[in-house]
Design an enzyme around this catalytic site. Structure first.
Site, mmCIF file in Angstrom:
data_model
loop_
_atom_site.group_PDB
_atom_site.id
_atom_site.type_symbol
_atom_site.label_atom_id
_atom_site.label_comp_id
_atom_site.label_asym_id
_atom_site.label_seq_id
_atom_site.Cartn_x
_atom_site.Cartn_y
_atom_site.Cartn_z
ATOM 1 N N ILE A 18 8.634 1.987 -0.012
ATOM 2 C CA ILE A 18 8.602 0.944 -1.048
ATOM 3 C C ILE A 18 7.299 0.199 -0.941
ATOM 4 O O ILE A 18 6.730 0.119 0.135
ATOM 5 C CB ILE A 18 9.800 -0.035 -0.896
ATOM 6 N N HIS A 72 3.703 0.031 8.513
ATOM 7 C CA HIS A 72 4.080 -0.304 7.144
ATOM 8 C C HIS A 72 5.209 -1.328 7.126
ATOM 9 O O HIS A 72 5.176 -2.287 6.343
ATOM 10 C CB HIS A 72 4.484 0.940 6.339
ATOM 11 N N HIS A 74 -0.120 2.946 2.352
ATOM 12 C CA HIS A 74 0.281 3.756 1.184
ATOM 13 C C HIS A 74 -0.780 4.785 0.802
ATOM 14 O O HIS A 74 -0.514 5.984 0.754
ATOM 15 C CB HIS A 74 0.525 2.851 -0.030
ATOM 16 N N ASN A 127 5.219 -4.886 5.280
ATOM 17 C CA ASN A 127 5.922 -4.832 3.995
ATOM 18 C C ASN A 127 7.157 -5.720 3.894
ATOM 19 O O ASN A 127 7.329 -6.421 2.906
ATOM 20 C CB ASN A 127 6.336 -3.383 3.706
ATOM 21 N N HIS A 177 -1.966 -3.375 3.527
ATOM 22 C CA HIS A 177 -0.701 -2.776 3.092
ATOM 23 C C HIS A 177 -0.962 -1.575 2.177
ATOM 24 O O HIS A 177 -0.694 -0.439 2.526
ATOM 25 C CB HIS A 177 0.152 -3.854 2.398
#
Ligand SMILES: [Fe+2]
Length: 924
Positions: free
Chosen positions: A924, A776, A588, A780, A583
């Site tokens: 996020i 993602h 990110h 997530n 993740h």
């Protein structure tokens, strides 16, 4: 997207029909490209707007130019001038404090007295006499004072222009903000030119002149490759990119727009104490992608004389003080509201457990499963006796408890909504490797026994301790060799990831981990069942003689609880790798260099920047916030996951050992893990070896393929030849910088894909769009729905699995529930973790999902818009197909008694925690 069609109309010139394939844009130098660009521009002259703002057009007139404007020496005097109007939509803040309102009123009065906002139109053409772009006279934005009390969120102002008829087409608008404060320009439309309304790409803050002296430039929404830039815009294009790159010096102010790189040297806080120091990530010793540079001062401690290790540490800014990101990367109000609600919840959720454990240390652990359930039923309430005692001493506690009863309750996670006991079952444990929140570590076992790649001199013999005897009874009568040959054996292998860190992890208080390996057998029903779990410790681990232990499915009560504990350790390994590697690192952190480089190297007019824009939204900001409160020393990740202070070192280790962009696309990743094989008879050239693998089948056959087709179609609009890709200076600089500077520690790796052909470009873009959207989302948005019930997926373990003869073994036998829960996170660790993943799993109201684009005028190119509409249609169809799959009883990994449907790749979602929805970007 339908309104985009209306907005852009159709071309009426003969022969201007959009071609399906690439256009002949040539690559043979600027002259050819320039002439093609002219052709392209002339084709667009017939565009007519039917957008709402066009209503203003009736008041726009073409008037004869005043005689004095006509230069006597002009070669071709024009008899007319153009009266044009700029319609500027400014977005106001929804909430403002008294001070901000006063400043706003003062600005309105100053505007009336002449300190107004000035606009200037810049033509796409240059003035041959001056050798510079043709510019209109500056014109003030009208209406600021009159509309000072208007309550609407969007307010429209206008500016009037009269330019010579030979002005040409407006290609840019400059805005000089002579007010005191910044304002947000949503869009600018210029009407009145014979070429039709011109739209300008804005969505940006314009700083006042006391902050930024030069006017802000907004370019037309017509895409131009660098070599095709109209002459009037070339210098502005160059200047604008220079401004965005900055000079790499000094500390960045919150009003800046500069994008630059730095290493992760701000995770620790050595000034606060040695225990808060953390190594710098990025560099030879601990490779890592680069992050956004803030230029904050260095820490006081950690000078080279004290420790070379921390020499580059940057001082920290503690949340909620903001850390720098470029002004336009900041969250908009809707997103901030969602986060501040989360922050209030977090405050309460953390406060109460702390209170509970401070007044009653004996309840810092869960006494039984009912305590866990109570988090969802009642929330964290104090027991009556404690309440009375506390309320007398601290009256405000009663107020908090009374006023926030709803907030103190946790939402029931999906995993226990339909079947409260599913998490205990082996089939559910296995199902989550295919349809859970970390479906990217399962791999096909290709040789038995599995082996380690670590140095045997340090970590002992590489072979797993799992023998044929351990598993033969679980293979439906097959031999191990048969099962291997028929692709029936699968594995979760976290051995090599954890082993190098275990001594240090296990030396921390209340943290215990193994390097785990789990073998699974693929049943004829297409489901997996776990058949053996191996728990490994380094050979030299003090006090532990059993370096490798193998557990098999239980046969009695005691072995059942030992098996449950072994599974919990596997889940804890899995949760750590999911968060730190799959993740955080792979979506990110690894995207950040591509985003920074895109803004530094590609103009807003560049078609590839236009494509990438929605996929970069909010990522730099959320990553900056993560450095402040999640991945920092002593932050949420360290406190919530078993590796503790070694979390980010493990993330760096994974980057060094495993990350390579050529295997980040879904097909390559599936092949690497042996979950798919190449098969030319299949639509995508790949055959999944577990057909009902929800992540992979939704991912590959629906979203990856849609994204891939969209990227290919879009690239073909702009690049007709290999030369056109190779000669695109901005594109090449973007990729080169992302590799050389953004991923500097990996820049010499041989596997970086080339960027030499349109196919290379489409492939790179497909991977990036996949990572920011579907990948993602899959990793997530299930975090709370599946991980919010801690026993299902403990992120942290506090005890090893006892063996017979250990004193702890007797405790397990005496009270297995209590022992099991005591091995999981404590009450405060649990509630802190739940609160964070609650926020991380939440869609804000302003989320933009795959196939959607809020800015409908993002491009003026009808071919690009047509391709975008096809993509949106495909995404919609994918959603319908996912619905059908979830209702298909033959797909037992997503449909069955109490089984959660797999919706993490379903593109749309409402706000909140929905366990579905694929935003365009890492938000996020
Ligand atoms: Fe995320």
């Amino acid at each position: 997207m339908a309104s985009s069609t209306q907005l852009l109309g159709r071309s009426f010139l003969p022969g201007a029909t959009a071609s399906a394939g690439g256009r002949d844009r040539g690559g043979g130098g600027a002259a050819l490209a320039g002439s093609l660009a002219v052709g392209r521009r002339s084709r667009r002259r017939s565009l007519r707007s039917t957008a709402p703002v066009a209503a203003l057009a009736e008041r726009v007139v073409v008037t004869p130019a005043p005689a004095e404007r006509l230069g006597a020496a002009a070669p071709e005097p024009h008899t007319q001038s153009v009266a044009a109007r700029a319609v500027v939509t400014v977005r106001r803040r929804r909430k403002e404090d008294a001070k901000q309102r006063v400043v706003e009123q003062l600005d309105a009065y100053a505007d009336r007295l002449g300190r107004s906002v000035l606009l200037e139109l810049v033509s796409t053409e240059t003035d041959p006499r001056k050798g510079a772009p043709k510019r209109s006279k500056p014109s003030a934005l009208v209406g600021w004072f009159d509309k000072k009390d208007v309550k609407a969120e969007k307010v429209v102002y206008t500016a009037e222009f009269t330019v010579d008829a030979s002005f040409g087409e407006p290609g840019a608008v400059t805005v000089l903000n002579r007010h005191t404060r910044e304002f947000f320009v949503e869009s600018i439309v210029v009407e009145g030119f014979p070429t039709g309304p011109a739209h300008f790409t804005c969505h940006s803050w314009v700083q006042p002149t006391h902050v930024a002296r030069n006017p802000r430039v907004f370019f037309t929404n017509k895409p131009f490759l660098p070599a095709e830039t109209p002459p009037g815009l070339r210098e502005l294009r160059r200047q604008e990119l220079g401004d965005l790159r900055g000079d790499g010096e000094g500390e960045r102010a919150s009003t800046d727009r500069v994008y630059d790189y730095d290493v992760y040297n701000d995770l620790g806080h050595p000034d606060k104490g040695a225990e808060f120091a953390r190594p710098v990530l990025g560099g030879e010793r601990m490779p890592y992608p680069r992050r956004m540079r803030t230029g904050r001062p260095k820490t006081v401690t950690g000078k080279p004389s004290l420790s070379l290790f921390y020499e580059r540490a940057e001082s920290r800014v503690e949340y909620p003080e903001p850390t720098y990101v470029s002004r336009d990367e900041e969250f908009e109000e809707g997103k901030n509201e969602m986060l501040s609600e989360g922050a209030i919840k977090a405050l309460l959720h953390n406060f109460m457990p702390l209170l509970v454990s401070s007044v009653s240390p004996d309840i810092s652990d869960f006494a039984g499963f009912h305590d866990v359930d109570n988090l969802f039923k009642e929330g964290l309430r104090l027991k009556q006796a404690l309440q009375d005692q506390l309320f007398q001493k601290i009256p405000f506690v009663r107020k908090i408890q009374e006023n926030s009863e709803g907030l103190l309750r946790y939402d029931t996670p999906d995993i226990i909504k339909k079947d409260k006991f599913a998490w205990l079952r082996d089939d559910e444990f296995a199902r989550q490797t295919l349809a859970g929140i970390n479906p990217v570590n399962i791999e096909r076992l290709q040789a038995f026994p599995p082996t380690s790649k670590l140095d045997p001199a340090v970590y002992g013999p590489p072979e797993s301790a799992i023998t044929e005897d351990h598993i033969i009874g679980q293979l439906d009568g097959m031999s191990v060799q048969d099962a291997l040959e028929h692709n029936r054996l699968y594995m979760l292998d976290f051995h090599d990831m954890f082993m190098p860190f275990l001594d240090r992890i296990n030396a921390q208080d209340g943290r215990k981990a193994y390097g785990t390996r789990t073998l699974f057998f693929l049943t004829t029903a297409g489901t997996l069942k776990p058949i053996a779990i191996e728990l490994c410790l380094p050979p030299m681990t003090e006090g532990c003689k059993r370096a490798k232990r193998v557990f098999t499915p239980p046969a009695d009560a005691t072995s059942n609880w030992l098996w449950q504990l072994a599974k919990a350790h596997v889940c804890s390994n899995d949760a750590g790798v999911h968060q730190l590697v799959n993740h955080w690192l792979r979506t990110h952190a690894c995207m950040e260099p591509f985003i920074i480089s895109a803004h530094r190297q590609m103009s807003a007019m560049h078609p590839i920047l236009k494509l990438l824009k929605p996929h970069m939204r909010y990522t730099l900001k959320i990553n900056a916030l993560a450095r402040q409160i999640l991945i920092n020393g002593d932050g949420v990740i360290e406190s919530g996951f078993t590796p503790g202070r070694y979390c980010m070192e493990m993330s760096s280790f994974a980057y060094r050992e495993l990350w390579r962009i050529d295997q980040e696309g879904l097909p390559a990743d599936l092949i690497r893990r042996g979950m798919a094989v190449e098969d030319p008879t299949q639509p995508h050239g790949l055959r999944l070896l577990i057909e009902d693998y929800p992540y992979a089948s939704d991912g590959l056959l629906l979203l990856w393929s849609a994204i891939s087709r969209w990227c290919e179609a879009y690239v073909s609009v702009y690049y007709a030849s290999d030369e056109s890709v190779r000669n695109d200076t901005e594109l090449q600089s973007w990729y080169a910088e992302a590799v050389q500077t953004g991923h500097a520690d990996k820049r010499d790796a041989p596997w970086w894909p080339r960027l030499s052909t349109p196919a290379d470009l489409a492939s790179l873009l497909t991977t990036l769009l996949w990572l920011t959207s579907a990948q993602h989302a899959a990793l997530n948005f299930g975090q709370y729905p599946l991980g919010g019930y801690i026993p299902n997926r403990p992120p942290l373990m506090r005890r090893l699995v006892p063996a017979e003869g250990d004193p702890e073994h007797a405790h397990l036998v005496a009270d297995p529930h209590r022992f099991f829960l005591s091995a999981l996170p404590s009450l405060t660790q649990t509630t802190t973790f739940m609160t964070v993943i609650d926020t991380l799993s939440t869609h804000s109201a302003d989320e933009e999902y795959l196939g959607e684009r809020a800015d409908e005028a993002w491009t003026a190119d009808p071919d690009a818009l047509a391709a975008a509409r096809e993509f949106a249609d495909e995404v919609r169809q994918a959603e319908e197909e996912i619905g059908r799959r979830n209702a298909d009883t033959a797909r037992r990994n997503r449909c069955g008694a109490g089984v959660l449907p797999y919706e993490l790749m379903a593109p749309s979602s409402g706000p909140g925690i929905t366990c579905r929805g694929v935003p365009n970007s890492v938000t996020i």
